[in-house]
Design an enzyme around this catalytic site. Structure first.
Site, PDB file in Angstrom:
ATOM      1  N   ASP A 185      33.918  23.994  60.732  1.00 41.22           N
ATOM      2  CA  ASP A 185      32.705  24.187  61.657  1.00 41.22           C
ATOM      3  C   ASP A 185      32.709  22.933  62.374  1.00 41.22           C
ATOM      4  O   ASP A 185      31.561  22.785  62.934  1.00 41.22           O
ATOM      5  CB  ASP A 185      31.248  24.225  60.697  1.00 41.22           C
ATOM      6  CG  ASP A 185      31.335  25.264  59.883  1.00 41.22           C
ATOM      7  OD1 ASP A 185      31.938  26.318  60.003  1.00 41.22           O
ATOM      8  OD2 ASP A 185      30.869  25.248  58.627  1.00 41.22           O
TER       9      ASP A 185
ATOM     10  N   THR B 298      29.428  32.620  59.384  1.00 43.01           N
ATOM     11  CA  THR B 298      29.962  33.850  58.833  1.00 43.01           C
ATOM     12  C   THR B 298      28.707  34.302  57.585  1.00 43.01           C
ATOM     13  O   THR B 298      28.526  35.422  57.527  1.00 43.01           O
ATOM     14  CB  THR B 298      31.035  33.279  57.884  1.00 43.01           C
ATOM     15  OG1 THR B 298      32.024  33.193  58.875  1.00 43.01           O
ATOM     16  CG2 THR B 298      31.589  34.626  57.054  1.00 43.01           C
TER      17      THR B 298
ATOM     18  N   GLY C 208      34.556  31.392  61.203  1.00 42.99           N
ATOM     19  CA  GLY C 208      33.420  32.015  62.136  1.00 42.99           C
ATOM     20  C   GLY C 208      33.523  31.174  63.322  1.00 42.99           C
ATOM     21  O   GLY C 208      33.295  29.794  63.105  1.00 42.99           O
ATOM     22  N   HIS C 209      33.833  31.722  64.396  1.00 51.05           N
ATOM     23  CA  HIS C 209      33.775  30.620  65.780  1.00 51.05           C
ATOM     24  C   HIS C 209      32.677  31.473  66.674  1.00 51.05           C
ATOM     25  O   HIS C 209      32.879  32.382  66.751  1.00 51.05           O
ATOM     26  CB  HIS C 209      34.937  30.800  66.369  1.00 51.05           C
ATOM     27  CG  HIS C 209      36.257  30.198  65.584  1.00 51.05           C
ATOM     28  ND1 HIS C 209      37.309  30.497  65.935  1.00 51.05           N
ATOM     29  CD2 HIS C 209      36.124  29.197  64.708  1.00 51.05           C
ATOM     30  CE1 HIS C 209      37.968  29.546  65.240  1.00 51.05           C
ATOM     31  NE2 HIS C 209      37.374  28.809  64.308  1.00 51.05           N
TER      32      HIS C 209
ATOM     33  N   LYS D 241      36.033  24.106  66.552  1.00 44.68           N
ATOM     34  CA  LYS D 241      37.340  24.345  67.156  1.00 44.68           C
ATOM     35  C   LYS D 241      37.648  25.354  68.121  1.00 44.68           C
ATOM     36  O   LYS D 241      37.959  25.406  68.915  1.00 44.68           O
ATOM     37  CB  LYS D 241      38.162  24.791  65.998  1.00 44.68           C
ATOM     38  CG  LYS D 241      38.304  23.730  64.926  1.00 44.68           C
ATOM     39  CD  LYS D 241      39.296  23.970  63.731  1.00 44.68           C
ATOM     40  CE  LYS D 241      38.425  25.074  62.890  1.00 44.68           C
ATOM     41  NZ  LYS D 241      37.293  24.363  62.035  1.00 44.68           N
TER      42      LYS D 241
HETATM   43  P1  IMP Z   1      36.432  30.911  50.736  1.00 48.72           P
HETATM   44  O1  IMP Z   1      37.375  30.267  51.983  1.00 48.72           O
HETATM   45  O2  IMP Z   1      35.842  32.133  51.210  1.00 48.72           O
HETATM   46  O3  IMP Z   1      37.077  31.219  49.607  1.00 48.72           O
HETATM   47  O4  IMP Z   1      35.430  29.635  50.500  1.00 48.72           O
HETATM   48  C1  IMP Z   1      35.897  28.163  49.886  1.00 48.72           C
HETATM   49  C2  IMP Z   1      35.262  27.377  50.481  1.00 48.72           C
HETATM   50  O5  IMP Z   1      35.584  27.224  52.037  1.00 48.72           O
HETATM   51  C3  IMP Z   1      33.600  27.237  50.563  1.00 48.72           C
HETATM   52  O6  IMP Z   1      33.115  26.283  50.243  1.00 48.72           O
HETATM   53  C4  IMP Z   1      33.366  27.828  51.914  1.00 48.72           C
HETATM   54  O7  IMP Z   1      32.114  27.627  52.203  1.00 48.72           O
HETATM   55  C5  IMP Z   1      34.425  26.940  52.655  1.00 48.72           C
HETATM   56  N1  IMP Z   1      34.700  27.835  53.821  1.00 48.72           N
HETATM   57  C6  IMP Z   1      35.432  28.756  54.210  1.00 48.72           C
HETATM   58  N2  IMP Z   1      35.605  28.932  55.543  1.00 48.72           N
HETATM   59  C7  IMP Z   1      35.020  28.260  56.016  1.00 48.72           C
HETATM   60  C8  IMP Z   1      34.541  28.079  57.519  1.00 48.72           C
HETATM   61  O8  IMP Z   1      35.297  28.743  58.176  1.00 48.72           O
HETATM   62  N3  IMP Z   1      33.915  27.117  57.775  1.00 48.72           N
HETATM   63  C9  IMP Z   1      33.378  26.150  56.905  1.00 48.72           C
HETATM   64  N4  IMP Z   1      33.507  26.399  55.553  1.00 48.72           N
HETATM   65  C10 IMP Z   1      34.390  27.394  55.077  1.00 48.72           C
END
Ligand code: IMP
Length: 440
Positions: A13, A299, A40-41, A16
């Site tokens: 976040d 997201t 999520g962008h 990017k």
């Molecule tokens: P997962 O990628 O859904 O398995 O989540 C694993 C960890 O990565 C969790 O703490 C999520 O909140 C974090 N996470 C996954 N994608 C993002 C993102 O795009 N931004 C920030 N945190 C993320």
């Protein structure tokens, strides 16, 4: 071979997407190389907000070829929805390509992600519930289903049925959930196949050809360095390689094919989900940052945890990604704070750490050591030149550069494309014809 990778230096976040979007306009290719729709962008273009989860941010620039590489995990339902939403808003996706080796997120991956988190209770990771951990587990276990299987539905069916034998046993016996119906999933994925089959190709071949032909390629990282599966705050990480090195594997190019690495860092720090966060501010300051910075997940909508800038995290990301420069985002959010803190070390059991400690327990339990600098009150959002920033804001940037020993090349002061200030001299500008100023 002018190519650049853009990666997050914190816990995701960092902004990017908008930096990518800005540079994408002068690129020939923009490539996602890891992660899935957990990313999520948000990109703002002429007052219109675009939220992208899977499709590279470059899609908003009409001539850019957007590639979803083999390292990405794809939920076809999300991909199709994003394509349709873009079409509804008049954005073409004619230049979108999807790797034939990318793995597919299946309904059971999402169910297992959610059920696994539920079972962990208070020890949960705080995942985005998009099935990311389970799909990468299947990939490593050689039990995954890839996009190319959608081109041969007989094979797809066999793989699905094989997979469901085990997945249904786990769903029902371990998690007490209803088993899934193979036919229902098969029919749904046949429909997806029809809609995306034209996009599926050998993107590695395509990208190597492009680089050979001196085309400009941008590799767009998702999440952040501290969420990397190997180097992040494990197990509170995502399941892919979020570093610049991940671009080589996740896009199918060899070492040496990336000329420049740009790290994106927020002027403060945020994280979603569980895990250590030494500079977290749970009180007024954290609320201030959350409110002013609209720090809610793109997201999942979850409020992000907020805190001060952590130089140890930044230095670690610089090392892991071999960053050439930093894009410092959301500087304007800090306007109005009388004093700002920069974390320059951790203290734990009488010992001072100036680099990220090897033992993660220390990260959980340490006291951050801060340097305090002056804040500023002036509105930054209309400033176009780095020299017009208030002296305290300039000093904040300079101090960060001194501490991390890598130059800041861009500073963002608002959500619009036009609110990014470029410090052009800090780019390895041989990568691009006339340097980055030409892009803006
Ligand atoms: P997962 O990628 O859904 O398995 O989540 C694993 C960890 O990565 C969790 O703490 C999520 O909140 C974090 N996470 C996954 N994608 C993002 C993102 O795009 N931004 C920030 N945190 C993320």
């Amino acid at each position: 071979m002018p190519s650049i990778a853009i990666v997050g230096t914190q816990w995701g976040d960092e902004g990017k997407g908008r930096i990518t979007d800005l540079l994408a306009r002068k690129m020939n290719f923009v490539v996602r190389f890891q992660g899935g729709d957990n990313a999520g962008h948000t990109v703002v273009l002429k007052d219109e907000e675009f939220k992208l989860h899977l499709i590279p941010s470059g899609i908003l620039s009409a001539e850019v070829v957007c590639v979803i590489g083999n390292g990405v995990v794809i939920n076809p339902e999300v991909l199709i929805r994003e394509i349709e939403q873009l079409h509804q808003r008049g954005i073409s996706t004619k230049n979108l390509k999807v790797s034939c080796n990318a793995h597919l997120i299946m309904p059971y991956h999402i169910m297992l992600d959610k059920a696994g988190e539920r079972k962990l209770g208070t020890s949960k990771i705080g995942t985005t519930h998009k099935g990311i951990g389970p799909v990468y587990s299947d990939k490593a276990a050689r039990a995954g289903i890839r996009t190319q299987d959608l081109l041969d539905l007989k094979i797809f069916k066999t793989k699905l049925e094989e997979s469901l034998k085990i997945k249904n046993a786990i769903l029902s016996k371990v998690y007490d959930l209803e088993p899934l119906d193979a036919k229902e999933i098969f029919d749904r994925y046949c429909d997806y196949a029809e809609k995306i089959k034209e996009l599926i190709t050998d993107t590695s071949f395509l990208l190597n050809q492009a680089l050979d032909a001196n085309q400009k390629v941008l590799f767009e990282g998702a999440q952040g360095s501290m969420l990397d599966i190997d180097y992040g705050t494990y197990p509170f990480v995502t399941s892919s390689c979020t570093l610049a090195g991940g671009a080589y594997m996740g896009a199918g190019i060899g070492p040496g094919r990336i000329d420049e690495v740009l790290g994106v860092a927020k002027a403060y720090t945020t994280r979603v989900g569980s895990g250590p966060f030494p500079t977290e501010e749970e009180g007024e300051v954290g609320d201030f940052m959350r409110k002013r910075g609209h720090e809610y997940g793109t997201t999942t909508g979850r409020p992000r945890r907020c805190g001060w800038l952590d130089v140890l995290v930044l230095k670690y990301a610089i090392m892991l990604n071999q960053l050439d420069s930093i894009a410092l985002t959301k500087l304007d959010v800090l306007t109005g704070l009388e004093q700002l803190k920069i974390c320059t070390g951790y203290r734990y059991e009488g010992k001072f750490y100036e680099n990220l400690p090897t033992n993660q327990t220390i990260m959980h339990k340490c006291q951050p050591v801060y340097e305090t600098v002056d804040g500023w009150d002036a509105d930054l959002t209309a400033i176009k030149d780095i020299n017009d920033l208030p002296p305290a804001a300039r000093q904040y940037i300079t101090r960060i550069e001194e501490l991390v020993k890598v130059p800041v090349s861009m500073v963002s002061v608002g959500p619009e494309r036009s609110q990014i200030i470029v410090k052009d001299n800090n780019f390895k500008s041989q990568t691009f014809d006339r340097g980055f100023t030409a892009i803006i």
